[in-house]
Design a protein around this motif. Structure first.
Motif, PDB file in Angstrom:
ATOM      1  N   GLY A  19      -1.304   0.774  -7.209  1.00  0.00           N
ATOM      2  CA  GLY A  19      -0.926   2.155  -7.453  1.00  0.00           C
ATOM      3  C   GLY A  19      -1.399   3.087  -6.360  1.00  0.00           C
ATOM      4  O   GLY A  19      -1.584   2.693  -5.206  1.00  0.00           O
ATOM      5  N   THR A  20      -1.627   4.338  -6.731  1.00  0.00           N
ATOM      6  CA  THR A  20      -1.989   5.354  -5.748  1.00  0.00           C
ATOM      7  C   THR A  20      -3.485   5.495  -5.542  1.00  0.00           C
ATOM      8  O   THR A  20      -3.923   5.953  -4.485  1.00  0.00           O
ATOM      9  CB  THR A  20      -1.430   6.721  -6.166  1.00  0.00           C
ATOM     10  N   SER A  21      -4.295   5.077  -6.541  1.00  0.00           N
ATOM     11  CA  SER A  21      -5.724   5.349  -6.380  1.00  0.00           C
ATOM     12  C   SER A  21      -6.655   4.362  -7.056  1.00  0.00           C
ATOM     13  O   SER A  21      -7.864   4.546  -7.022  1.00  0.00           O
ATOM     14  CB  SER A  21      -6.043   6.764  -6.911  1.00  0.00           C
ATOM     15  N   TRP A  22      -6.150   3.296  -7.673  1.00  0.00           N
ATOM     16  CA  TRP A  22      -7.046   2.335  -8.306  1.00  0.00           C
ATOM     17  C   TRP A  22      -7.372   1.218  -7.314  1.00  0.00           C
ATOM     18  O   TRP A  22      -6.480   0.661  -6.664  1.00  0.00           O
ATOM     19  CB  TRP A  22      -6.408   1.744  -9.553  1.00  0.00           C
ATOM     20  N   GLN A 151      -0.252   3.166 -12.518  1.00  0.00           N
ATOM     21  CA  GLN A 151      -1.102   2.639 -11.457  1.00  0.00           C
ATOM     22  C   GLN A 151      -0.818   1.171 -11.132  1.00  0.00           C
ATOM     23  O   GLN A 151      -1.329   0.652 -10.140  1.00  0.00           O
ATOM     24  CB  GLN A 151      -2.582   2.803 -11.840  1.00  0.00           C
ATOM     25  N   THR A 152      -0.033   0.502 -11.943  1.00  0.00           N
ATOM     26  CA  THR A 152       0.364  -0.867 -11.609  1.00  0.00           C
ATOM     27  C   THR A 152       1.801  -0.937 -11.114  1.00  0.00           C
ATOM     28  O   THR A 152       2.363  -2.030 -10.967  1.00  0.00           O
ATOM     29  CB  THR A 152       0.174  -1.808 -12.812  1.00  0.00           C
ATOM     30  N   ASP A 153       2.389   0.212 -10.850  1.00  0.00           N
ATOM     31  CA  ASP A 153       3.714   0.271 -10.227  1.00  0.00           C
ATOM     32  C   ASP A 153       3.522   0.286  -8.713  1.00  0.00           C
ATOM     33  O   ASP A 153       3.105   1.288  -8.134  1.00  0.00           O
ATOM     34  CB  ASP A 153       4.446   1.530 -10.679  1.00  0.00           C
ATOM     35  N   ASN A 154       3.791  -0.837  -8.085  1.00  0.00           N
ATOM     36  CA  ASN A 154       3.605  -0.957  -6.638  1.00  0.00           C
ATOM     37  C   ASN A 154       4.930  -1.052  -5.888  1.00  0.00           C
ATOM     38  O   ASN A 154       4.997  -1.635  -4.795  1.00  0.00           O
ATOM     39  CB  ASN A 154       2.719  -2.171  -6.334  1.00  0.00           C
ATOM     40  N   SER A 155       5.971  -0.473  -6.474  1.00  0.00           N
ATOM     41  CA  SER A 155       7.285  -0.529  -5.846  1.00  0.00           C
ATOM     42  C   SER A 155       7.328   0.247  -4.536  1.00  0.00           C
ATOM     43  O   SER A 155       8.237   0.043  -3.727  1.00  0.00           O
ATOM     44  CB  SER A 155       8.351   0.007  -6.807  1.00  0.00           C
ATOM     45  N   ARG A 156       6.350   1.117  -4.314  1.00  0.00           N
ATOM     46  CA  ARG A 156       6.317   1.884  -3.058  1.00  0.00           C
ATOM     47  C   ARG A 156       5.872   1.007  -1.879  1.00  0.00           C
ATOM     48  O   ARG A 156       6.049   1.373  -0.730  1.00  0.00           O
ATOM     49  CB  ARG A 156       5.364   3.076  -3.192  1.00  0.00           C
ATOM     50  N   PHE A 157       5.257  -0.136  -2.180  1.00  0.00           N
ATOM     51  CA  PHE A 157       4.751  -1.019  -1.139  1.00  0.00           C
ATOM     52  C   PHE A 157       5.727  -2.171  -0.886  1.00  0.00           C
ATOM     53  O   PHE A 157       6.519  -2.541  -1.753  1.00  0.00           O
ATOM     54  CB  PHE A 157       3.397  -1.613  -1.544  1.00  0.00           C
ATOM     55  N   ARG A 158       5.618  -2.744   0.299  1.00  0.00           N
ATOM     56  CA  ARG A 158       6.298  -3.998   0.605  1.00  0.00           C
ATOM     57  C   ARG A 158       5.282  -5.127   0.471  1.00  0.00           C
ATOM     58  O   ARG A 158       4.121  -4.961   0.831  1.00  0.00           O
ATOM     59  CB  ARG A 158       6.883  -3.956   2.012  1.00  0.00           C
ATOM     60  N   LEU A 324      -0.347  -4.672   9.100  1.00  0.00           N
ATOM     61  CA  LEU A 324       0.430  -4.606   7.864  1.00  0.00           C
ATOM     62  C   LEU A 324      -0.126  -3.543   6.915  1.00  0.00           C
ATOM     63  O   LEU A 324       0.637  -2.850   6.232  1.00  0.00           O
ATOM     64  CB  LEU A 324       0.451  -5.972   7.185  1.00  0.00           C
ATOM     65  N   ASN A 325      -1.441  -3.409   6.873  1.00  0.00           N
ATOM     66  CA  ASN A 325      -2.031  -2.349   6.043  1.00  0.00           C
ATOM     67  C   ASN A 325      -1.542  -0.975   6.488  1.00  0.00           C
ATOM     68  O   ASN A 325      -1.204  -0.116   5.662  1.00  0.00           O
ATOM     69  CB  ASN A 325      -3.553  -2.416   6.107  1.00  0.00           C
ATOM     70  N   ARG A 326      -1.493  -0.771   7.788  1.00  0.00           N
ATOM     71  CA  ARG A 326      -1.044   0.529   8.302  1.00  0.00           C
ATOM     72  C   ARG A 326       0.415   0.792   7.967  1.00  0.00           C
ATOM     73  O   ARG A 326       0.824   1.950   7.811  1.00  0.00           O
ATOM     74  CB  ARG A 326      -1.244   0.591   9.822  1.00  0.00           C
ATOM     75  N   ARG A 327       1.212  -0.255   7.862  1.00  0.00           N
ATOM     76  CA  ARG A 327       2.651  -0.111   7.647  1.00  0.00           C
ATOM     77  C   ARG A 327       3.053  -0.163   6.172  1.00  0.00           C
ATOM     78  O   ARG A 327       4.231  -0.171   5.852  1.00  0.00           O
ATOM     79  CB  ARG A 327       3.395  -1.194   8.428  1.00  0.00           C
ATOM     80  N   GLY A 328       2.081  -0.171   5.273  1.00  0.00           N
ATOM     81  CA  GLY A 328       2.400  -0.114   3.855  1.00  0.00           C
ATOM     82  C   GLY A 328       2.769  -1.444   3.221  1.00  0.00           C
ATOM     83  O   GLY A 328       3.476  -1.473   2.208  1.00  0.00           O
TER      84      GLY A 328
END
Length: 360
Positions: A19-22, A151-158, A324-328
């Motif tokens: 998620g965004t902050s956990w 917070q368990t929605d990680n669709s923003r990440f690859r 990869l961390n920098r690129r999401g």
């Protein structure tokens, strides 16, 4: 006494985020000597890094959620399945499955999974490793609190799966594990069975961290040199030897040389994990070139082929993970990659990646 005199203490956190902050911290302390793990302990915590609040399992599931029954069932089934040649302490297992024990259970949240962690010796005396009970989000997200669902929605990440073949490789593998730890990355290791005997401490460290340890065949033999009966005999030998060390037999296989057809056609009984992106690191010590090849070609859903027998693997691992961390991107296990995509892994089927993955 001789073992303790030469023992090495390793303490460090394995970090995962969702998620965004956990953010989760699995801090493992382990003592090893003479290629054996002698002792292990841990602490597992989840925090909201924006507020500093510690997240408890009761923040993830409401008191009346059906998830508690699912958790109890998963704890009983997965811990009973550990160390297949032995029986767990029945009273200790019953205690872990009670609602009050589950509510206080140490856990972490990753990109696609909730993990409850236990010391193996709580159920199997003399076993010096950690055991993980894993539930993937598609199974339990409908039962989460609204906050936990967000917070368990990680669709923003690859998501991608970093995989390593041909180990264990002693110090080379240990160096890779350290770089993965620094980058808060998970990975899958396809181990050659004949290497198990000399890498007990390495395998325990991989297991303790929650990495995925899987089969690359008992011997690194290509299919055209193999008898079908040998393949099945070596499959059982691999499972017996690995589970005696880590408690967990393999559930996936990568065919040596990527020769999947032999194993699929003869019904080896594992999902066969190929790759969609090769790092081209075999016999190659140009670690910057290897890292750049992966960084500039990788896409969402890729399975990346690397080798922890390459002495420079820790160098390009660090470069790849940082980029990869920098690129999401989130670096996950093979099981997480497919669970997040809602793709079941079926026996005797070949998988190159998630989505329209093409071997590169």
């Amino acid at each position: 006494r001789a073992k303790l005199a030469d023992a090495c203490l390793d303490v460090g956190p394995y970090i995962s985020r969702t998620g965004t902050s956990w953010m989760s911290f699995l801090t493992v302390a382990r003592v090893a000597a003479d290629r054996e793990q002698l002792w292990v302990d841990y602490d597992a915590r989840v925090y909201d890094i924006e507020t500093g609040e510690r997240i408890l399992l009761t923040d993830v599931f409401a008191p009346d959620s059906p998830a508690w029954a699912l958790l109890s069932q998963a704890v009983r089934e997965q811990l009973t399945a550990a160390f297949p040649q032995e029986e767990p302490d029945a009273a200790a297992l019953d205690a872990l499955c009670r609602p009050e024990s589950l509510q206080d259970a140490p856990f972490t949240l990753g990109a696609a999974r909730l993990t409850l962690t236990y010391r193996a010796d709580a159920l199997y005396p003399g076993k010096n490793t950690l055991l993980h009970v894993v539930l993937y989000y598609p199974q339990i997200r409908p039962h989460m609190t609204p906050r936990a669902q967000a917070q368990t929605d990680n669709s923003r990440f690859r998501m991608v799966a970093l995989t390593y073949d041909d180990g264990g490789a002693r110090s080379y593998t240990m160096n890779v594990l350290s770089r993965l730890r620094l980058g808060a990355a998970s990975a899958t290791f396809f181990v050659v069975g004949k290497n198990i005997a000399q890498n007990h401490d390495t395998l325990c460290r991989q297991q303790d961290a929650g990495f995925s340890v899987q089969s690359h065949g008992y011997y690194h033999i290509y299919s055209y040199d193999m008898d079908v009966q040998d393949a099945f005999d070596w499959k059982q030998r691999f499972a017996d030897e690995l589970s005696a060390v880590t408690g967990v037999p393999p559930t996936l296989m990568r065919a040596p040389g990527g020769s999947d057809d032999f194993y699929a056609e003869n019904g080896i009984g594992y999902p066969l994990i190929h790759w969609s992106l090769s790092s081209a690191d075999s016999g190659n010590d140009a670690y910057r070139q290897i890292a750049q090849r992966v960084i500039y070609r990788i896409v969402d859903g890729d399975i990346v082929l690397m080798h922890d027998i390459n002495k420079g693997a820790y160098r390009y691992t660090q470069s790849i993970v940082e980029a990869l961390n920098r690129r999401g991107f989130l670096c996950v296990t093979v099981q997480e990659l497919f669970a997040d995509a809602g793709v079941p892994l079926m026996e005797n089927q070949v998988y190159y990646g998630v989505g329209p993955a093409v071997e590169k």
